[in-house]
Design a protein around this motif. Structure first.
Motif, PDB file in Angstrom:
ATOM      1  N   ALA A 231       0.922  -1.336  -0.021  1.00 10.95           N
ATOM      2  CA  ALA A 231      -0.102   0.006   0.068  1.00 10.95           C
ATOM      3  C   ALA A 231       0.866   1.167  -0.003  1.00 10.95           C
ATOM      4  CB  ALA A 231      -0.882   0.047   1.301  1.00 10.95           C
ATOM      5  N   ALA A 232       2.029   1.373   0.724  1.00 10.63           N
ATOM      6  CA  ALA A 232       2.724   2.465   0.749  1.00 10.63           C
ATOM      7  C   ALA A 232       3.770   2.593  -0.200  1.00 10.63           C
ATOM      8  CB  ALA A 232       3.517   2.352   2.192  1.00 10.63           C
ATOM      9  N   PHE A 233       4.462   1.636  -0.676  1.00  8.58           N
ATOM     10  CA  PHE A 233       5.592   1.591  -1.437  1.00  8.58           C
ATOM     11  C   PHE A 233       5.521   1.007  -2.960  1.00  8.58           C
ATOM     12  CE2 PHE A 233       7.255   1.759   2.753  1.00  8.58           C
ATOM     13  CZ  PHE A 233       7.840   2.865   2.790  1.00  8.58           C
ATOM     14  N   LEU A 234       4.410   0.391  -3.485  1.00 11.00           N
ATOM     15  CA  LEU A 234       4.238  -0.187  -4.709  1.00 11.00           C
ATOM     16  C   LEU A 234       4.355   0.922  -5.831  1.00 11.00           C
ATOM     17  CD1 LEU A 234       3.898  -2.813  -6.103  1.00 11.00           C
ATOM     18  CD2 LEU A 234       1.608  -2.559  -6.116  1.00 11.00           C
ATOM     19  N   VAL A 235       3.408   1.915  -5.750  1.00 11.16           N
ATOM     20  CA  VAL A 235       3.783   2.731  -6.732  1.00 11.16           C
ATOM     21  C   VAL A 235       4.876   3.450  -6.699  1.00 11.16           C
ATOM     22  CG1 VAL A 235       2.569   5.096  -7.627  1.00 11.16           C
ATOM     23  CG2 VAL A 235       1.069   3.026  -6.761  1.00 11.16           C
ATOM     24  N   PRO A 236       5.459   3.976  -5.569  1.00 13.09           N
ATOM     25  CA  PRO A 236       6.684   4.584  -5.663  1.00 13.09           C
ATOM     26  C   PRO A 236       7.750   3.712  -6.123  1.00 13.09           C
ATOM     27  CG  PRO A 236       5.702   5.171  -3.414  1.00 13.09           C
ATOM     28  CD  PRO A 236       4.710   3.999  -4.283  1.00 13.09           C
ATOM     29  N   ARG A 237       7.888   2.641  -5.894  1.00 14.62           N
ATOM     30  CA  ARG A 237       8.828   1.539  -6.330  1.00 14.62           C
ATOM     31  C   ARG A 237       8.561   1.636  -7.917  1.00 14.62           C
ATOM     32  NH1 ARG A 237      13.638  -0.776  -6.880  1.00 14.62           N
ATOM     33  NH2 ARG A 237      13.778  -2.641  -7.167  1.00 14.62           N
ATOM     34  N   PHE A 238       7.514   1.409  -8.766  1.00 17.05           N
ATOM     35  CA  PHE A 238       7.460   1.454 -10.073  1.00 17.05           C
ATOM     36  C   PHE A 238       7.957   2.765 -10.326  1.00 17.05           C
ATOM     37  CE2 PHE A 238       5.100  -2.264  -9.809  1.00 17.05           C
ATOM     38  CZ  PHE A 238       4.583  -2.551 -11.169  1.00 17.05           C
ATOM     39  N   ALA A 239       7.716   4.033  -9.788  1.00 10.58           N
ATOM     40  CA  ALA A 239       8.168   5.339 -10.319  1.00 10.58           C
ATOM     41  C   ALA A 239       9.513   5.348 -10.132  1.00 10.58           C
ATOM     42  CB  ALA A 239       7.125   6.445  -9.582  1.00 10.58           C
ATOM     43  N   VAL A 240      10.383   4.933  -9.173  1.00 10.97           N
ATOM     44  CA  VAL A 240      11.817   4.973  -9.109  1.00 10.97           C
ATOM     45  C   VAL A 240      12.321   4.116 -10.192  1.00 10.97           C
ATOM     46  CG1 VAL A 240      13.653   4.120  -7.710  1.00 10.97           C
ATOM     47  CG2 VAL A 240      11.809   5.331  -6.694  1.00 10.97           C
ATOM     48  N   LEU A 241      11.552   3.082 -10.727  1.00  8.40           N
ATOM     49  CA  LEU A 241      12.291   2.448 -11.697  1.00  8.40           C
ATOM     50  C   LEU A 241      11.747   2.834 -13.129  1.00  8.40           C
ATOM     51  CD1 LEU A 241      11.680  -1.326 -10.168  1.00  8.40           C
ATOM     52  CD2 LEU A 241      13.825  -0.108 -10.409  1.00  8.40           C
ATOM     53  N   HIS A 242      10.941   3.847 -13.211  1.00 14.62           N
ATOM     54  CA  HIS A 242      10.663   4.710 -14.307  1.00 14.62           C
ATOM     55  C   HIS A 242       9.815   3.483 -15.369  1.00 14.62           C
ATOM     56  CE1 HIS A 242      12.995   8.008 -13.342  1.00 14.62           C
ATOM     57  NE2 HIS A 242      13.926   7.277 -13.148  1.00 14.62           N
ATOM     58  N   GLY A 290      10.415 -10.703  -5.195  1.00 13.16           N
ATOM     59  CA  GLY A 290      10.724 -10.370  -6.819  1.00 13.16           C
ATOM     60  C   GLY A 290      10.492  -8.900  -6.806  1.00 13.16           C
ATOM     61  N   LEU A 291       9.597  -8.158  -6.052  1.00 17.60           N
ATOM     62  CA  LEU A 291       9.621  -6.690  -6.468  1.00 17.60           C
ATOM     63  C   LEU A 291      10.816  -6.026  -5.851  1.00 17.60           C
ATOM     64  CD1 LEU A 291       5.789  -6.111  -5.137  1.00 17.60           C
ATOM     65  CD2 LEU A 291       7.003  -5.536  -7.516  1.00 17.60           C
ATOM     66  N   PHE A 301       4.950  -6.325 -12.685  1.00 18.12           N
ATOM     67  CA  PHE A 301       3.696  -6.696 -12.681  1.00 18.12           C
ATOM     68  C   PHE A 301       3.375  -8.045 -12.231  1.00 18.12           C
ATOM     69  CE2 PHE A 301       2.922  -2.655 -15.442  1.00 18.12           C
ATOM     70  CZ  PHE A 301       1.682  -2.392 -14.564  1.00 18.12           C
ATOM     71  N   ALA A 302       4.252  -9.103 -12.741  1.00 19.87           N
ATOM     72  CA  ALA A 302       4.096 -10.408 -12.319  1.00 19.87           C
ATOM     73  C   ALA A 302       4.427 -10.682 -10.887  1.00 19.87           C
ATOM     74  CB  ALA A 302       4.954 -11.229 -13.006  1.00 19.87           C
ATOM     75  N   PHE A 365      10.302  -4.020   0.422  1.00 21.43           N
ATOM     76  CA  PHE A 365       9.725  -5.384  -0.300  1.00 21.43           C
ATOM     77  C   PHE A 365      10.747  -6.281   0.241  1.00 21.43           C
ATOM     78  CE2 PHE A 365       8.351  -2.088  -2.743  1.00 21.43           C
ATOM     79  CZ  PHE A 365       6.877  -2.327  -3.143  1.00 21.43           C
ATOM     80  N   ALA A 366      11.835  -6.378   0.571  1.00 14.32           N
ATOM     81  CA  ALA A 366      12.666  -7.368   1.071  1.00 14.32           C
ATOM     82  C   ALA A 366      12.338  -7.597   2.515  1.00 14.32           C
ATOM     83  CB  ALA A 366      13.961  -6.882   1.244  1.00 14.32           C
ATOM     84  N   LEU A 367      11.996  -6.459   3.128  1.00 12.61           N
ATOM     85  CA  LEU A 367      11.337  -6.644   4.367  1.00 12.61           C
ATOM     86  C   LEU A 367      10.285  -7.508   4.581  1.00 12.61           C
ATOM     87  CD1 LEU A 367      11.357  -5.705   7.613  1.00 12.61           C
ATOM     88  CD2 LEU A 367      10.106  -3.697   6.911  1.00 12.61           C
ATOM     89  N   GLY A 368       9.269  -7.072   3.557  1.00 13.92           N
ATOM     90  CA  GLY A 368       7.988  -7.901   3.552  1.00 13.92           C
ATOM     91  C   GLY A 368       8.060  -9.266   3.401  1.00 13.92           C
TER      92      GLY A 368
END
Length: 394
Positions: A231-242, A290-291, A301-302, A365-368
């Motif tokens: 919830a907190a970091f999925l979108v920011p993770r995608f953004a950082v990876l462009h 994987g994320l 996405f997978a 994501f490693a923490l999760g």
């Protein structure tokens, strides 16, 4: 919604108003969802709240929900689910009305607490009521499908909140958030008073945190941290990876979550909750891990879909374990305690993830993933007497 109800209600005794309870929980959580959508801007624009205060206004209700669940479950075990469900609806209505008169942040927080407490009582008593007459061989499917009432409400609520605000005002949103719990109350008020009568006994000690909930609840705290991370970091993770399609990331997660819950809940009954949940932990860990490593859109996405699939099956598995182990006269309290474990893990996932986020937003994501693997330990290492079916012991 209709297909879900038709499929599952056949496994529940006709005395249980499954459809009404499903609809009531949907309405209650839709009310929460619509307020969450507009709360940050309202707290900023109308009350002059800063970022921290605005964030507290959004999340404070979840703490009330977490604390209310075990108490609501205990009351439902003692007096029956019907009255607790109706009381939860009234609390939700009062919380919605509180938003209407909130001209200061403390009043708004009080309203948020009432709304959160009401929805915690509503769902906890409802699921206990539903499981009271559910066939043991179908409990996983019943729990999984009924839980979708909450998730579809939380998914629909923000859309409704945004739509109402677009054509009206904040006041319009608060009125709708008050009306939905009223409709929920009316649905349950039409049910038979004797439908949820609890078993009678003067010898049972009904604990607020029944022993049957200790181990599954501990597992739930660790496993649900993954949801807080997503919830907190999925979108920011995608953004950082462009990566392309970052606006779809949470949608993919949500769709996978609900589809897997709907299709996969029956596997809990077929293979047993203990077997299924170990696979669930591995799937969740694989998706979150994987994320951490993902560099392309398709892999991200997978892995997002894997994480959604794993997290979706936590509740059917853990609730089935608790229902199997708990004395029927403490079942609702045990379910409430385990669900509070989800609330606690979700609340912790975001802040803990923030400590290791770094510039890449990969650390959470490693923490999760590690937390998902740790979630298996309480179930694997616990003494058997703590998770055995207590009501079958002499």
């Amino acid at each position: 919604m209709g297909a879900e109800i038709n499929l599952t209600s056949a496994t529940v005794d006709q005395a249980t108003p499954y459809r009404s309870l499903w609809a009531a929980c949907f309405l209650g959580y839709a009310a929460i969802g619509m307020t969450i959508q507009v709360m940050p801007s309202y707290a900023h624009d109308r009350l002059g709240a800063g970022d921290v205060a605005a964030g507290m206004a959004v999340t404070i209700g979840s703490f009330a929900t977490m604390l209310t669940r075990p108490l609501a479950g205990r009351l439902a075990d003692r007096h029956g689910g019907r009255g607790v469900v109706m009381a939860g609806s009234i609390l939700g209505m009062l919380g919605g009305l509180g938003h209407l008169i909130a001209t200061t942040l403390p009043v708004l927080i009080a309203a948020r607490l009432a709304l959160g407490a009401g929805e915690g009582a509503l769902f906890t008593a409802s699921i206990g009521w539903v499981l009271q007459q559910a066939e043991p061989s179908q409990r996983g499917r019943v729990v999984g499908h009924f839980g979708l009432s909450m998730w579809t409400g939380l998914a629909a609520g923000p859309v409704l909140g945004a739509a109402i605000l677009a054509i009206g005002t904040y006041r319009s949103v608060w009125i709708a958030a008050s009306a939905f719990p009223i409709i929920a109350w009316m649905l349950i008020a039409q049910t038979r008073r004797s439908a949820s009568a609890p078993p009678t006994s003067s010898n049972i000690r009904r604990a607020l945190l029944p022993r049957a909930a200790w181990i599954p609840g501990a597992s739930n705290v660790f496993a649900s941290m993954g949801y807080g991370v997503v919830a907190a970091f999925l979108v920011p993770r995608f953004a950082v990876l462009h990566l392309m399609g970052q606006d779809l990331a949470l949608a993919i997660f949500g769709i996978t979550f609900m589809v897997t819950r709907f299709v996969g809940s029956a596997s809990v009954d077929r293979f047993g909750p203990r077997r299924v949940i170990l696979v669930v932990f591995l799937v969740e860990a694989a998706g979150l891990g994987g994320l951490y490593f993902a560099e392309t859109a398709w892999s991200a996405f997978a892995c997002t879909a894997l994480a959604g699939a794993g997290l979706s099956m936590l509740y059917p598995c853990l609730a089935s374990l608790v229902t199997e182990a708990a004395d029927p006269r403490e079942r609702s309290a045990a379910l409430g305690a385990v669900t509070s474990g989800w609330d606690l893990g979700l609340a912790a996932g975001g802040p803990l993830g923030g400590l290791v986020a770094g510039t890449s937003n990969a650390g959470p994501f490693a923490l999760g993933a590690v937390a998902a693997l740790m979630a298996a330990l309480p179930l694997v290492l616990a003494p058997k007497h703590l998770i055995a079916p207590l009501h079958q012991k002499g």
